[in-house]
Design an enzyme around this catalytic site. Structure first.
Site, mmCIF file in Angstrom:
data_model
loop_
_atom_site.group_PDB
_atom_site.id
_atom_site.type_symbol
_atom_site.label_atom_id
_atom_site.label_comp_id
_atom_site.label_asym_id
_atom_site.label_seq_id
_atom_site.Cartn_x
_atom_site.Cartn_y
_atom_site.Cartn_z
ATOM 1 N N ASP A 30 -57.097 63.554 18.206
ATOM 2 C CA ASP A 30 -56.046 64.260 18.613
ATOM 3 C C ASP A 30 -54.914 64.426 17.653
ATOM 4 O O ASP A 30 -54.527 63.608 17.050
ATOM 5 C CB ASP A 30 -55.410 63.598 19.920
ATOM 6 N N ILE A 31 -54.430 65.603 17.687
ATOM 7 C CA ILE A 31 -53.366 66.167 16.666
ATOM 8 C C ILE A 31 -52.007 65.258 16.903
ATOM 9 O O ILE A 31 -51.358 65.089 15.956
ATOM 10 C CB ILE A 31 -52.885 67.610 16.419
ATOM 11 N N ASN A 87 -57.156 65.479 32.448
ATOM 12 C CA ASN A 87 -55.857 66.020 32.888
ATOM 13 C C ASN A 87 -56.237 67.390 33.804
ATOM 14 O O ASN A 87 -57.058 68.243 32.935
ATOM 15 C CB ASN A 87 -54.779 66.455 32.058
ATOM 16 N N GLY A 93 -51.152 67.561 34.091
ATOM 17 C CA GLY A 93 -50.882 67.498 32.745
ATOM 18 C C GLY A 93 -51.455 68.142 31.767
ATOM 19 O O GLY A 93 -51.262 68.044 30.352
ATOM 20 N N HIS A 100 -61.574 68.873 28.502
ATOM 21 C CA HIS A 100 -61.576 67.843 27.395
ATOM 22 C C HIS A 100 -61.308 66.487 28.016
ATOM 23 O O HIS A 100 -60.403 66.420 28.953
ATOM 24 C CB HIS A 100 -60.620 68.263 26.249
ATOM 25 N N HIS A 102 -60.051 62.635 27.227
ATOM 26 C CA HIS A 102 -59.315 61.970 26.186
ATOM 27 C C HIS A 102 -59.749 60.434 26.416
ATOM 28 O O HIS A 102 -60.048 59.884 27.364
ATOM 29 C CB HIS A 102 -57.906 61.676 26.803
HETATM 30 P P1 5GP Z 1 -54.099 68.167 27.813
HETATM 31 O O1 5GP Z 1 -52.574 68.000 27.708
HETATM 32 O O2 5GP Z 1 -54.346 69.562 27.927
HETATM 33 O O3 5GP Z 1 -54.921 67.148 28.468
HETATM 34 O O4 5GP Z 1 -54.408 67.737 26.370
HETATM 35 C C1 5GP Z 1 -54.403 68.564 25.266
HETATM 36 C C2 5GP Z 1 -54.517 67.511 23.836
HETATM 37 O O5 5GP Z 1 -54.828 68.495 22.786
HETATM 38 C C3 5GP Z 1 -53.024 67.079 23.800
HETATM 39 O O6 5GP Z 1 -53.245 65.607 23.440
HETATM 40 C C4 5GP Z 1 -52.871 67.700 22.360
HETATM 41 O O7 5GP Z 1 -52.191 66.715 21.438
HETATM 42 C C5 5GP Z 1 -54.186 68.110 21.827
HETATM 43 N N1 5GP Z 1 -54.153 69.298 20.816
HETATM 44 C C6 5GP Z 1 -53.472 70.439 21.084
HETATM 45 N N2 5GP Z 1 -53.527 71.215 19.893
HETATM 46 C C7 5GP Z 1 -54.344 70.614 19.120
HETATM 47 C C8 5GP Z 1 -54.951 70.928 17.638
HETATM 48 O O8 5GP Z 1 -54.729 72.110 17.508
HETATM 49 N N3 5GP Z 1 -55.774 70.144 17.236
HETATM 50 C C9 5GP Z 1 -55.923 68.776 17.949
HETATM 51 N N4 5GP Z 1 -56.594 68.016 17.199
HETATM 52 N N5 5GP Z 1 -55.555 68.453 19.053
HETATM 53 C C10 5GP Z 1 -54.735 69.337 19.739
#
Ligand code: 5GP
Length: 114
Positions: A30-31, A87, A93, A100, A102
């Site tokens: 994760d970034i 999520n 969230g 995806h 986590h």
């Molecule tokens: P969500 O909030 O949809 O469950 O999770 C999305 C996740 O994707 C977040 O934890 C966010 O930090 C990660 N994320 C968003 N954009 C990028 C990206 O460009 N690269 C990576 N490696 N992670 C990303």
């Protein structure tokens, strides 16, 4: 429909730190990590979220969880423990509409989540 950020990563249009790849999924660090280990396991098939999955996605959904468990071993957090989070939707969230999983670990994680 425009590609999600994860589709662009799968298609190698945007770089990411790869943790795993196979025929059905990709796993990236994760970034913006919320724990020392924070990996996202992403199906190559675009399923927007669990709530949009169908019976045809059963094997893919199972594969994501088995891959998360295998990655937990590979990344050294299987013994200490870890959390798997999906999520779904606004209140859940979800920020990227491409399913995806986590995988979080290497620190104690509070419960209940915020
Ligand atoms: P969500 O909030 O949809 O469950 O999770 C999305 C996740 O994707 C977040 O934890 C966010 O930090 C990660 N994320 C968003 N954009 C990028 C990206 O460009 N690269 C990576 N490696 N992670 C990303």
């Amino acid at each position: 429909m425009s590609k999600t950020i994860f589709q662009k990563i799968i298609d190698r249009e945007i770089p990411a730190k790869l943790a795993h790849e196979d025929e059905f999924c990709i796993a990236i660090h994760d970034i913006d990590p919320k724990a020392p280990v924070h990996v996202l396991i992403i199906p190559k098939k675009l399923i927007p979220r669990v709530g949009a999955a169908t019976a045809a996605d059963q094997a893919t959904l199972g594969h994501l969880l088995l891959t998360a468990a295998a990655l937990a071993k590979k990344l050294g957090i299987a013994e200490s423990g870890y959390r798997i989070v999906i999520n779904n939707g606004r209140d859940g969230g979800e920020t990227v509409p491409h399913l995806h999983v986590h995988l979080l670990g290497q620190r104690p994680l509070a419960w209940p989540p915020g």
